[in-house]
Design an enzyme around this catalytic site. Structure first.
Site: not given
Ligand SMILES: NC(=O)c1ccc[n+]([C@@H]2O[C@H](COP(=O)([O-])OP(=O)(O)OC[C@H]3O[C@@H](n4cnc5c(N)ncnc54)[C@H](OP(=O)(O)O)[C@@H]3O)[C@@H](O)[C@H]2O)c1
Length: 252
Positions: A147, A160
């Protein structure tokens, strides 16, 4: 230009946290580019099965496995499934992640541990599980989702940002360890992307974040997924140890 280098036909990919948000977009786009895809999820079984159906509709093979990314032994089992039911494993995307935002004054030990374990230990778990087969195959691409917060920091996210900065150090070290075996390890650092993770934020905070982004808008999960597909492909054959910001200019 040889556009075939961007294709992933005949390759198998594993995406952790592929049920929702960025992971879902990555899984779907890897499949669109030609890969068979195995996804993991923690809780969202129905959403994960829907991703599988959407991938299968494109003619590619897909499977969803419930596996807590924190669990070292489960990572080994998931990789064994990829080895036995799919044709090996060429691409690993460590995407699973959570937030437990609060100022350090209020942060509990549990909030710290949950985020470090889910976001950082998971990257060790899955990288460790794939590295032996990838070394044997003398090929592989590991893409870790960090991130911009791991680069620039953010108040309220000490846990985080530590996990995301940790991913960067881990990836560069691993990239150096395995480069001689033709395994590439790269980092994608998304900025502010519209998903359920960022949907939890207050609307006024969102507006002020958007105002600070040079491209003046949030990114879409597909825009992160496009960068992952490129990094996974042979078009990125000379890229390793790279951090690719997908952030609308946020961290420059
Ligand atoms: N959104 C942003 O602005 C942003 C920015 C920078 C980086 N990121 C990174 O991008 C990645 C995805 O983020 P997102 O925004 O798509 O988040 P999200 O919509 O909350 O989705 C998170 C995903 O991770 C899975 N997950 C969470 N905990 C887990 C565990 N213990 N074991 C296996 N799977 C798990 C969830 O599975 P379930 O559906 O089963 O809960 C879901 O598929 C993350 O690493 C996040 O830090 C996001």
């Amino acid at each position: 230009m040889n556009l075939e280098k961007f294709a992933l036909n005949g390759k198998t990919a594993l995406v952790t946290g592929g049920s929702r948000g960025i992971g879902k977009a990555i899984a779907l786009q890897l499949a669109e580019a030609g890969a068979d895809v195995l996804i993991t999820y923690a809780r969202s079984a129905e959403a994960a099965e829907e991703v599988v159906r959407q991938i299968e509709a494109t003619g590619r093979k897909a499977k969803a496995v419930q596996a807590d990314a924190v669990d070292f032994n489960e990572a080994e089992k998931v990789v064994a499934v990829a080895q036995s039911e799919f044709n090996g494993l060429d691409i690993l995307v460590n995407n699973a992640g959570i937030t437990r935002d609060t100022l350090i004054m209020r942060m509990t030990e549990e909030q710290w541990d949950d985020v470090i374990r889910t976001n950082l230990k998971s990257v060790f778990n899955y990288s460790k599980a794939v590295i032996r087969p990838m070394m044997k195959a003398r090929s592989g691409s590991i893409i870790n989702i960090s991130s911009v917060v791991g680069i620039a920091g953010n108040a309220g996210q000490t846990n985080y940002s530590a996990s995301k900065a940790g991913i960067i150090g881990f990836s560069k070290s691993l990239a150096r360890e395995v480069a001689s075996r033709n395994i590439r390890v790269n980092v994608i650092a998304p900025g502010y992307i519209s998903t359920e993770m960022t949907g939890k934020l207050d609307e006024n905070i969102l507006k002020s974040i958007e105002a600070q982004i040079p491209l003046k808008r949030a990114g879409e999960p597909d825009e992160v997924a496009q960068a992952v597909v490129f990094m996974a492909s042979d078009a990125a054959s000379y890229l390793t140890g790279v951090i690719l910001n997908v952030d609308g200019g946020m961290a420059m």
